[in-house]
Scaffold this motif. Structure first.
Motif, mmCIF file in Angstrom:
data_model
loop_
_atom_site.group_PDB
_atom_site.id
_atom_site.type_symbol
_atom_site.label_atom_id
_atom_site.label_comp_id
_atom_site.label_asym_id
_atom_site.label_seq_id
_atom_site.Cartn_x
_atom_site.Cartn_y
_atom_site.Cartn_z
ATOM 1 N N ASP A 227 0.845 -1.204 0.000
ATOM 2 C CA ASP A 227 0.000 0.000 0.000
ATOM 3 C C ASP A 227 0.873 1.244 0.000
ATOM 4 O OD1 ASP A 227 -0.938 -0.048 3.538
ATOM 5 O OD2 ASP A 227 0.995 0.150 2.537
ATOM 6 N N GLU A 228 0.231 2.400 0.014
ATOM 7 C CA GLU A 228 0.985 3.643 -0.128
ATOM 8 C C GLU A 228 1.999 3.810 0.992
ATOM 9 O OE1 GLU A 228 0.005 8.143 -1.353
ATOM 10 O OE2 GLU A 228 -1.095 7.446 0.398
ATOM 11 N N VAL A 229 1.613 3.485 2.216
ATOM 12 C CA VAL A 229 2.548 3.661 3.330
ATOM 13 C C VAL A 229 3.782 2.792 3.124
ATOM 14 C CG1 VAL A 229 2.851 3.189 5.778
ATOM 15 C CG2 VAL A 229 0.864 4.452 5.018
ATOM 16 N N PHE B 404 -16.517 6.426 12.231
ATOM 17 C CA PHE B 404 -15.341 6.668 13.070
ATOM 18 C C PHE B 404 -14.881 5.370 13.720
ATOM 19 C CE2 PHE B 404 -12.349 8.795 15.658
ATOM 20 C CZ PHE B 404 -12.355 8.125 16.875
ATOM 21 N N ARG B 405 -15.824 4.671 14.287
ATOM 22 C CA ARG B 405 -15.510 3.491 15.094
ATOM 23 C C ARG B 405 -14.972 2.356 14.247
ATOM 24 N NH1 ARG B 405 -19.132 -0.063 15.924
ATOM 25 N NH2 ARG B 405 -20.762 1.334 15.166
ATOM 26 N N THR B 406 -15.348 2.320 12.956
ATOM 27 C CA THR B 406 -15.003 1.157 12.143
ATOM 28 C C THR B 406 -13.921 1.444 11.107
ATOM 29 O OG1 THR B 406 -16.765 1.723 10.588
ATOM 30 C CG2 THR B 406 -17.317 0.175 12.361
ATOM 31 N N THR B 407 -13.403 2.645 11.089
ATOM 32 C CA THR B 407 -12.380 2.969 10.098
ATOM 33 C C THR B 407 -11.002 2.865 10.716
ATOM 34 O OG1 THR B 407 -13.876 4.500 8.967
ATOM 35 C CG2 THR B 407 -11.528 4.759 8.524
ATOM 36 N N TRP B 408 -10.099 2.277 9.966
ATOM 37 C CA TRP B 408 -8.701 2.201 10.417
ATOM 38 C C TRP B 408 -7.797 2.234 9.206
ATOM 39 C CZ3 TRP B 408 -5.829 3.142 14.383
ATOM 40 C CH2 TRP B 408 -4.493 2.700 14.410
ATOM 41 N N GLY B 409 -6.699 2.953 9.340
ATOM 42 C CA GLY B 409 -5.688 2.915 8.294
ATOM 43 C C GLY B 409 -6.043 3.709 7.055
ATOM 44 N N ALA B 410 -7.070 4.557 7.148
ATOM 45 C CA ALA B 410 -7.415 5.411 6.006
ATOM 46 C C ALA B 410 -6.684 6.750 6.102
ATOM 47 C CB ALA B 410 -8.925 5.650 5.978
ATOM 48 N N LYS B 411 -5.699 6.787 6.936
ATOM 49 C CA LYS B 411 -4.993 8.021 7.230
ATOM 50 C C LYS B 411 -3.664 7.623 7.837
ATOM 51 C CE LYS B 411 -6.302 12.447 8.870
ATOM 52 N NZ LYS B 411 -6.451 12.898 7.480
ATOM 53 N N ALA B 412 -2.635 8.413 7.611
ATOM 54 C CA ALA B 412 -1.332 8.113 8.195
ATOM 55 C C ALA B 412 -0.907 9.258 9.095
ATOM 56 C CB ALA B 412 -0.287 7.907 7.096
ATOM 57 N N LYS B 413 -0.041 8.958 10.024
ATOM 58 C CA LYS B 413 0.451 9.983 10.944
ATOM 59 C C LYS B 413 1.364 10.954 10.218
ATOM 60 C CE LYS B 413 0.401 6.930 14.976
ATOM 61 N NZ LYS B 413 1.242 6.119 15.879
ATOM 62 N N ARG B 414 1.226 12.206 10.568
ATOM 63 C CA ARG B 414 2.146 13.227 10.084
ATOM 64 C C ARG B 414 3.285 13.332 11.092
ATOM 65 N NH1 ARG B 414 -1.799 18.133 9.718
ATOM 66 N NH2 ARG B 414 -2.074 17.433 11.853
ATOM 67 N N ALA B 468 0.055 13.541 0.979
ATOM 68 C CA ALA B 468 0.940 14.703 1.042
ATOM 69 C C ALA B 468 2.179 14.419 1.878
ATOM 70 C CB ALA B 468 0.189 15.892 1.629
ATOM 71 N N TRP B 469 2.056 13.540 2.857
ATOM 72 C CA TRP B 469 3.177 13.279 3.753
ATOM 73 C C TRP B 469 3.920 11.987 3.413
ATOM 74 C CZ3 TRP B 469 4.748 17.144 6.663
ATOM 75 C CH2 TRP B 469 3.822 18.166 6.931
ATOM 76 N N SER B 470 3.453 11.287 2.400
ATOM 77 C CA SER B 470 4.107 10.036 2.007
ATOM 78 C C SER B 470 5.162 10.305 0.957
ATOM 79 C CB SER B 470 3.060 9.045 1.483
ATOM 80 O OG SER B 470 2.238 8.619 2.541
ATOM 81 N N VAL B 471 6.002 11.255 1.214
ATOM 82 C CA VAL B 471 7.119 11.569 0.338
ATOM 83 C C VAL B 471 8.374 11.447 1.188
ATOM 84 C CG1 VAL B 471 5.856 13.004 -1.288
ATOM 85 C CG2 VAL B 471 6.738 14.012 0.813
ATOM 86 N N PRO B 472 9.526 11.279 0.585
ATOM 87 C CA PRO B 472 10.689 10.860 1.372
ATOM 88 C C PRO B 472 11.065 11.775 2.534
ATOM 89 C CG PRO B 472 11.129 10.502 -0.947
ATOM 90 C CD PRO B 472 9.809 11.207 -0.866
ATOM 91 N N ASN B 473 10.988 13.074 2.312
ATOM 92 C CA ASN B 473 11.545 13.944 3.342
ATOM 93 C C ASN B 473 10.880 13.821 4.716
ATOM 94 O OD1 ASN B 473 13.758 15.952 3.255
ATOM 95 N ND2 ASN B 473 12.220 17.145 4.319
#
Lengths: 459, 574
Positions: A227-229, B404-414, B468-473
């Motif tokens: 996946d993307e991550v 909210f309760r059933t979603t996971w991994g649709a977002k990554a930590k900044r 936006a944050w899944s880039v190398p830097n």
């Protein structure tokens, strides 16, 4: 030439329909790449964020337009004589005097490069879209799809995806310098993105005894998913390895080049350094911000804007002079863009508000120097919306010419989908390849017709 | 012929298969991502709102079961579990629904949550500006031509304060929301006028209003000196109008680019059944600029007092009639009525309810929340637009939604979430003290990852999408500062993140060490492949059931194991 194999990101070959403005689906990797036709040109995009006031960089010297200019800009106008006078470009247009500044005794100046025919200035050039929103305009320009915000790939990414003249294995094909990957390279997982090489490594931080082992385990874990991550973590890890192996020690510019102090100078210096390392660099992107001069912009040729121009011109000059010393300028083109220009009429705060047409700079060893494009005039009925310099040359025309004549890629249908009226302007030397026109791909994946032209037909 | 390496295997992972988050006022770093087939209605004039299809991964990993509701809640509505938090959450009830409701109720009443330990750390941090009024900040850190040290101190204190609270406060949802609203109404604190006033901005404008009423909040924003300077409205006058504030008020703070109709004439904008325009156009921005003329600052100019307070300058105000969003504002209204009417009209517009609710859903749920959820939340936003606790109710609606309760991994930590959740997971006692070189080193390393707290220059705020944050830097930046965090220690060699003393004495084999720390850092199990990688790291070729000697090298390896977990892709999901 290093043997290191780099994961080439091949998009799936089942190409889906490309809509008129759409970037949908997989871009077919054209099947018959000629292994001998290796294009080594480098394109560097410098994006001036905030809307650079083009009419303070390039301005009329004579005629009725000089009158309109002076009347509209009592405080901001650049004089034609005396202290702070504009530099002559073509007898009618002049340039901000700071373009003749030197970063050091051995440094040349951007104006010198202009006089040497290495700088092309495209007048009244920009985005043919009415938006005056920074964010929309920047995005439209960098995605290469005016009006469409949700493209997944930037224009430079689509160039890399569609070019057929690049070798399979390139160590570092593209470099995004700055805190984040520029939108023109959006979607490109091979891009190395860094602020400086010392900060882009894992070999100088953490627990030294176990660093190497951690890295091995990290590589295993990032390869355990697609996946993307996971994919972007692998990209980042690969990129770090390259920098650690190849970018070490201090750097001395060649040929007497002097980079100005500060961010832009450092970032262009990093590009030069990477370019010299024979890592196969083909594309680089860098930003220079602080151009949104709504107030206290200048007093004539002095002040904040003048300082910005000083840094900009000196940094561009240093990059050119540095790489000229090792012959790289013969295959390098730097293009300077901004999302829009600013209004002809200054505001009450000695500043300017968002405008429209601007000036695009193109710098390189294969540039056809001088002023290009069509000057629309500054009389009120000649202005865009009665307020701004108009756009008479679509910025995509300039980029397309560079992509075709320098990068040897005529797939404009991919790089700038929906852009149908390309014709070279004559800003860079190179072979004219007739551009692919947009159209459909047959269901069986074959495209037909002569190169540069094909017709739909029912299989 | 160039072979397709992926032919014959699972479909090549491509970003093109990521489906888009709504168009925000995006910048170069923004997180707009591809749609597989962009909607044909995306007109060049700024167009209709795009659809929000469900996300799919680039490629398919074997899906892990989502973690518990406790972990989901603490990771997205908080900054990640602190040791013991998951158990405490589960003790709030006997079903997940009960627990979540109880947790949300508690967290939405932050004043009733005892925050002693965090308050103690704040008291020890050497802060001197946090209790200063706007007038004091103006006089002592801005107006007296101070040295940079003095001028930037309020900003630097607020940065350290934000870290302290995010890491150590029990009022976790409050901290997540503060971070959200600081991005929503972005303010550049790393700036000659933003910095000295930043304590006021954080305390009096953002935190004081973020659980209250949106209409109240936007007026507080509009009248604060930092915003009046940041977006130039302090200088907006009838003789010299400046549209910067009005434009961003519409585009970034209220209506959003999704409601921007570009070049239409005002009279041509279609209306909804209640007669409101369905979106805004440039003319609305220009007319609003006129409405806000004279909204300025008491900065000593033209005979005014010099306090930094909001000052309305009647002689600067454009007195003639205006039209904004199909509302006629007659000429010669009393002071400030024009500007307030613009704020009223915006706060009462359903498009604003949708835009703001959509942003909050994207922060709390995932990058592509369903339109149904957004609409349901927007309905609460709109129905409660006069309520003093409107924004609290909106957040409640989001957190108690099924999605909210059933979603996971649709977002990554900044980077901020990576840093804070790592310190929380590790029970770190990291110092955030003024003048402390360890603090300064960490903040410098942290800033290099690209999300400088309160340091975003452009008013759109930091992007909030995984793409936006899944880039190398930023990814490498996060690896670097977490590597630093597991190895950082005091001058007396006390580790701030004390891996060794938090490892129980009976956890000494590689299997045990891996499992213990996987559970501590992630509060769930890893995939078998990932677990094997972690065990193998600890074992370094030895029998994974060998009891390891508790020597310096092994202890370092356990620290590095924790660091490896912070590096893992799994740590990024939320």
């Amino acid at each position: 030439m290093c043997d290191m194999h780099r994961r080439r990101f091949l998009v799936g070959s089942g190409a889906s329909l490309l809509g008129a403005a759409g970037i949908a689906g997989g871009l077919p990797r054209l099947a018959f790449a000629d292994p001998e036709a290796d294009n080594t040109d480098l394109i560097v995009t410098v994006f001036l964020r905030g809307g650079m006031d083009g009419l303070s960089l390039v301005l009329p010297l004579t005629g009725a337009d000089r009158g309109y200019y002076e009347a509209a800009r009592p405080r901001l106008k650049i004089p034609v004589s005396g202290t702070g006078a504009a530099l002559n470009l073509n007898g009618f247009l002049g340039m901000h005097p700071q373009a003749a500044s030197h970063a050091g005794p051995t440094a040349t100046s951007l104006y010198d490069l202009y006089l040497g025919g290495k700088l092309a200035i495209v007048q009244a050039c920009g985005l043919n879209h009415p938006t005056r929103s920074h964010f929309d305009a920047q995005n439209f320009m960098e995605l290469g799809t005016p009006g469409v915000r949700n493209s997944g790939f930037g224009w430079l990414t689509r160039h890399f995806q569609s070019a057929t003249n690049l070798p399979q294995d390139i160590i570092m094909p593209s470099l995004a310098v700055g805190g984040t990957q520029q939108v023109c390279l959006r979607g490109n997982l091979e891009t190395v993105n860094m602020t400086d090489a010392g900060a882009f490594r894992l070999d100088n931080i953490g627990i030294s005894e176990w660093r190497a082992a951690q890295r091995v385990s990290l590589r295993t874990m990032v390869r355990n998913g697609v996946d993307e991550v996971h994919e972007t973590s692998l990209q980042a890890l690969d990129a770090v390895g390259i920098v650690e192996q190849y970018v070490n020690g201090t750097y001395t510019p060649s040929n007497g080049a002097v980079y100005p102090q500060g961010g832009l100078g450092d970032q262009l210096k990093l590009i030069a350094r990477i370019a010299k390392l024979n890592l196969g660099l083909r594309g680089a992107a860098v930003d220079y911000g602080g151009w949104d001069t709504h107030d206290q912009q200048a007093t004539g040729a002095t002040g904040y804007f003048a300082n910005q121009i000083t840094t900009l011109t000196q940094a561009l000059t240093a990059l050119y002079q540095d790489l000229d010393g090792v012959g790289i300028t013969q295959r390098m083109t730097v293009v300077v863009l901004s999302e829009f220009g600013r209004r002809l009429r200054e505001n009450d705060d000695s500043g300017t508000d968002h405008g429209h047409g601007n000036f695009v700079l193109v710098l390189g060893g294969q540039v056809i120097g001088g002023v290009h494009g069509v000057w629309p005039g500054l009389r009120n009925d000649q202005l865009y919306d009665g307020a701004d310099l108009a756009v008479t040359t679509d910025y995509r025309r300039v980029l397309s010419e560079i992509v075709i004549r320098r990068l040897g890629n005529n797939r404009l249908d991919q790089v700038f989908p929906g852009y149908n009226n390309y014709a070279p302007l004559g800003v860079v030397k190179g072979l004219d390849l007739p551009p692919w026109l947009p159209g459909t791909v047959f269901q069986d994946g074959f495209e037909s017709g002569d190169k540069g032209h094909w017709t739909e037909s029912v299989p | 012929m160039v072979p397709d390496k992926n032919a014959g295997t699972t479909p090549a992972p491509t970003r093109r298969q990521l489906l888009k988050a709504a168009a925000l006022g995006v910048t170069a770093a923004a997180g707009g991502v591809a749609v597989a087939a962009p909607p044909a209605a995306e007109a060049s004039q700024g167009g209709t709102a795009p659809m929000h299809p469900r996300p799919e991964r680039i490629g398919a990993s074997a899906p892990l079961a989502p973690p518990s509701v406790a972990v989901i809640t603490l990771t997205r509505a908080g900054f990640g579990p602190w040791p013991g938090d998951v158990a405490a959450f589960n003790a709030l009830g006997s079903t997940d629904a009960q627990r979540l409701q109880a947790w949300v109720d508690q967290q939405l009443n932050p004043a009733a949550i005892d925050d002693g330990p965090c308050d103690a750390k704040i008291a020890e941090a050497g802060f001197t500006t946090l209790n200063k009024s706007l007038g004091e900040l103006w006089a002592q850190h801005y107006n007296n031509n101070p040295s940079d040290d003095v001028r930037y101190r309020p900003f630097r204190e607020t940065t350290r304060l934000a870290f302290l609270r995010a890491i150590y406060s029990r009022r976790q949802l409050n901290e997540v929301l503060a971070d959200y609203w600081h991005n929503h109404f972005n303010m550049n604190g790393d700036d000659p006028i933003g910095a000295p006033l930043f304590v006021h901005w954080d305390r009096d404008v953002i935190r004081a209003n973020m659980l209250g009423n949106f209409r109240t909040m936007i007026e507080a924003v509009a009248k604060s000196a930092p915003m009046l300077y940041y977006l130039d409205n302090y200088t907006n006058s009838v003789s010299g109008p400046n549209e910067n504030w009005a434009r961003e008020l519409f585009e970034l703070h209220t209506m959003g680019a999704e409601n921007y109709l570009g070049v239409l004439q005002q009279e041509d904008v279609p209306t909804d059944p209640e007669g409101r325009p369905i979106g805004y156009v440039d003319a609305d921005v220009f007319e609003s600029t006129r409405c806000f003329t004279g909204w300025s600052v008491a900065n000593g100019q033209s005979g005014a007092a010099n306090t930094g307070a909001f000052l309305y300058r009647p002689s600067w105000h454009d007195r003639f009639q205006k039209h904004v969003l199909k509302v006629l504002l007659p000429a010669d209204q009393p002071d400030q009525v024009d500007g307030r009417t613009v704020l009223d009209t915006l706060a009462n517009h359903p498009g604003v309810a949708r835009y703001v609710s959509g942003r909050l859903c994207r922060r709390l749920i995932g990058d592509n929340p369903s339109q149904e959820t957004i609409d349901a939340v927007a309905a609460v936003f709109f129905a409660q637009r006069a309520a003093p606790d409107q924004l609290k109710q909106v957040v409640r609606a989001i957190l108690l939604s099924d999605e909210f309760r059933t979603t996971w991994g649709a977002k990554a930590k900044r980077p901020f979430e990576v840093a804070v959740s790592a310190m929380r997971a590790g029970g770190s006692q990291f110092p955030f003290v003024m003048g402390n070189s360890t603090t300064d080193s960490f903040i410098s390393l942290y800033t290099a990852a690209g999300q400088q707290l309160f340091g975003r220059r452009s008013p759109d705020g930091f992007p909030d999408s995984q793409a936006a944050w899944s880039v190398p830097n930023p990814r490498v930046g996060g690896w670097r500062f977490t590597a630093y965090l597991v190895n950082a220690r005091s001058s007396t060699n006390v580790y701030y993140l004390d891996v060794v003393n938090q490892t129980p004495a009976n956890v000494r084999t590689s299997n045990q060490l891996a499992d213990f720390w996987i559970d501590r850092v992630l509060n769930r199990t890893l995939s078998p492949e990932d677990r094997t990688a972690v065990v193998d790291f600890m074992a370094q070729g030895l029998d994974p059931d060998l009891v390891l000697p508790w020597n310096a090298s092994v202890q370092n390896r356990v620290r590095a194991l924790v660091g490896l977990l912070f590096w893992s892709p799994e740590f990024l999901y939320r």
